[in-house]
Design an enzyme around this catalytic site. Structure first.
Site, PDB file in Angstrom:
ATOM      1  N   HIS A 194      95.996 152.365  42.781  1.00 23.02           N
ATOM      2  CA  HIS A 194      94.769 152.089  43.628  1.00 23.02           C
ATOM      3  C   HIS A 194      94.470 152.904  44.860  1.00 23.02           C
ATOM      4  CE1 HIS A 194      95.077 148.158  41.478  1.00 23.02           C
ATOM      5  NE2 HIS A 194      93.861 148.341  41.109  1.00 23.02           N
ATOM      6  N   ARG A 337      82.664 142.813  40.034  1.00 23.51           N
ATOM      7  CA  ARG A 337      83.940 142.130  39.580  1.00 23.51           C
ATOM      8  C   ARG A 337      84.256 141.169  40.596  1.00 23.51           C
ATOM      9  NH1 ARG A 337      89.227 145.826  37.967  1.00 23.51           N
ATOM     10  NH2 ARG A 337      89.477 145.828  40.383  1.00 23.51           N
ATOM     11  N   ASP A 461      95.333 149.105  33.634  1.00 25.06           N
ATOM     12  CA  ASP A 461      96.319 148.022  33.541  1.00 25.06           C
ATOM     13  C   ASP A 461      96.728 147.730  32.284  1.00 25.06           C
ATOM     14  OD1 ASP A 461      96.976 146.849  36.280  1.00 25.06           O
ATOM     15  OD2 ASP A 461      94.843 146.231  36.380  1.00 25.06           O
ATOM     16  N   CYS A 508      86.255 150.908  31.606  1.00 26.16           N
ATOM     17  CA  CYS A 508      86.043 151.230  33.019  1.00 26.16           C
ATOM     18  C   CYS A 508      87.172 151.808  33.682  1.00 26.16           C
ATOM     19  CB  CYS A 508      85.376 150.200  33.803  1.00 26.16           C
ATOM     20  SG  CYS A 508      86.395 148.610  33.877  1.00 26.16           S
TER      21      CYS A 508
END
Ligand code: PEP
Ligand code: MG
Length: 577
Positions: A194, A337, A461, A508
């Protein structure tokens, strides 16, 4: 002497600046006992280090500007207050004078004591303040290493800094960029962590996994980093500087050339329309998405609104933030989100647990959100209120089971009902979709798809969980492989299942903006991509050269291929004219 270190490119662009080392504090501790005649000199060193830390904080505060300035200033003020706290400092001096600890060991001991006190507190907010203690002490530890005069320090700060660290927490990156850091070199990390995603969003060149950086680079060394090639050049020579200048010229030229594509449709060579959405974390991303002619926002990561705060943002604050995105996109769809906290995205308000053995498999994403229904209601209400200003979709992260989506659906419905009865204007229909980023969700999608309005595949992920490889672990970076046959099969199944059910499916994860995978994804049937807006035009340019009909002829071969190597061979064939 010129020295080249290699790592992995995590955020594109080059940056030239002075190195600022952030040593992990565990490496700094000198445990040897202090001779009696050195005690006062050691106390003086400590005082100087505290002063350096205080000066740095004051200088950073002066440099603040932009949207995050107020929140960042709060942090800086809290840290400055700690450094001015006599109890904290006299405790450290005492350890040197009475306990004969060296400065670094005294700092560590004082930190451990205070952290233990904070950890024992019931209040989750107070408990989370232990991080402030850690940061303040780390800053003083770094100050100990610096023998430079304050004049030299000012000079170094003026020419811009390249931060060299073991790993920078995502929450730290925004303030660093605000403070004028030009680029980041990490000894650990990967391009899908991230921190790296955020660095790209902040346009901060970053090289990760440059293992020797902390040993080979000294404070104030001139450093050139190349975030594309993953190269760090210490004491660059004339040809390096010429390359840097050429890069500056070329990138300007290239962006002018790409800008010509901004108002074009995205179509393959054989005329198939493809939708390119943008991922966004900041106002700059929204502006860039518009400027690049994105079809909308495919992923707005809301957790970054929560991560640096002691209290979660209120409904009104969130409404403002979501509304800005919706208005900024001028009527194009915006996919917001819900909170994806947990794992490496820890917050400061005590929502994330800090005692999990496996946080990536722990209370994160929708699991965390469903444990805090009031928090979710606040967020969903804010999103729904923003839907009055333009098309909004709600996307749920880390979904594993259909029940989670049912619970989210009930919450969304209840919030919509309450808002309407209180007289709020909201859109008639706000779609609810799931991120497919856990293998269980991909495998069970056929039985879940009825409950979903759309799906978005999160390959960052999905790759991590399918292959059991931590996306942040640089030791496994070469095994973290989107081209594993298992990953391709899950991607193909997810795309086909959604399309057969007549549901929109986008991708995405970072794969969507990586041109090495564009042809592959088209071959698997994907038509909606969501990526960092900075790469959108390049992907549009590439798509115009690809023939989807031809690519689809390779789908079966891709899915049959038993190894990465064979998959790569098929991809090479797909690119052959
Ligand atoms: C993903 O996992 O691919 C994704 C887009 O979510 P994040 O990177 O925020 O985990
Ligand atoms: Mg994810």
């Amino acid at each position: 002497m010129r020295l080249v270190l290699t790592g992995s490119g995590a955020s594109r662009g080059m940056a030239l600046g002075r190195a600022r080392l952030q040593q992990p504090s565990r490496d700094l501790v000198d445990e040897r006992p202090l001779p009696a005649d050195e005690v006062e000199a050691e106390v003086e060193r400590l005082k100087r280090a505290i002063e350096i830390a205080r000066d740095e904080l004051a200088a950073l505060r002066d440099k603040l500007h932009g949207s995050m300035a107020r929140e960042v200033a709060e942090f800086i003020d809290a840290h400055s207050l700690m450094l001015a706290d006599r109890e904290l400092t006299s405790g450290i001096y005492e350890l040197v004078r009475q306990g004969r600890y060296r400065a670094s060991a005294a700092l560590k001991l004082q930190r451990d004591r205070l952290v233990a006190v904070f950890e024992a507190m019931d209040d989750p907010y107070l408990r989370s303040r232990k991080e402030d203690i850690e940061h303040v002490i780390a800053r003083v530890q770094a100050g100990l290493l610096r023998e430079a005069s304050s004049e030299e320090r000012k000079l170094a700060a003026r020419v811009g800094e390249i931060l060299v660290s073991d790993s920078v927490a995502p929450a730290e990156l925004v303030p660093l960029a605000e403070h004028g850091v030009l680029g980041v070199v990490q000894t650990a990390g990967s391009r899908v962590s991230h921190g790296a995603i955020l660095a790209r969003s902040l346009h901060l060149p970053m090289v990760v996994a440059a293992h020797d950086a902390l040993g080979a680079i000294q404070d104030d060394d001139l450093v050139l980093i190349d975030g594309e090639a993953g190269e760090v050049i210490v004491h660059p020579a004339a040809p390096d500087l010429a390359r840097y200048r050429a890069w500056q010229r070329d990138s300007l030229q290239r962006s002018k050339q790409l800008a010509l594509l901004a108002d074009r449709d995205t179509r393959t060579r054989d005329g198939v329309a493809i939708a390119l959405y943008a991922n966004a974390e900041s106002a700059t991303d929204i502006a860039l998405a518009r400027a690049s002619g994105a079809a909308g926002i495919g992923l707005y990561r809301t957790e970054f609104l929560f991560m640096q705060r002691r209290e979660p943002p209120s409904e009104d604050e969130q409404f403002q933030a979501y509304c800005d995105v919706v208005l900024g996109m001028g009527g194009l769809p915006v996919t917001i989100r819900t909170l994806d906290l947990g794992a490496d995205k820890a917050d400061a308000s005590g929502l994330t647990l800090d005692d999990e053995d496996n946080p990536a498999l722990g209370v994160r994403g929708v699991r965390l959100s469903l444990r805090h229904p009031q928090l979710m209601r606040t967020q969903l209400r804010a999103i729904l209120r923003a839907s009055a200003f333009g098309p909004v979709r709600v996307l749920v992260p880390m979904v594993c089971a259909a029940e989670e989506m049912s619970q989210m659906r009930v919450l969304l419905r209840d919030c919509a009902r309450d808002l309407r009865s209180a007289g709020h204007e909201i859109a008639d229909n706000v779609e609810l979709g799931a991120m497919i980023e856990v293998p269980a969700a991909a495998i069970a999608l056929p039985s879940m798809i009825r409950k979903l309005d759309f799906v978005a595949i999160g390959t960052n992920d999905l790759v991590q969980y399918t292959l059991a490889i931590d996306r942040n672990n640089d030791h496994l970076a070469d095994l973290y492989d989107p081209l594993h046959p298992a990953v391709l099969r899950l991607l193909a199944q997810t795309i086909t299942t959604a399309q057969r059910a007549g549901k929109r499916v986008s991708l995405c994860g970072e794969m969507a903006g990586d041109r090495r995978y564009t042809a592959l994804l088209l071959a698997l049937g994907l038509t909606d991509f969501s990526m960092h807006p900075g790469v959108l035009l390049e992907v549009r340019e590439l798509i115009a050269t690809l023939d989807r009909g031809e690519l689809r002829k390779h789908t079966a071969a891709l899915l049959r291929a038993p190894t990465r190597e064979r998959i790569e061979r098929v991809i090479t064939r797909m690119h052959a004219p």
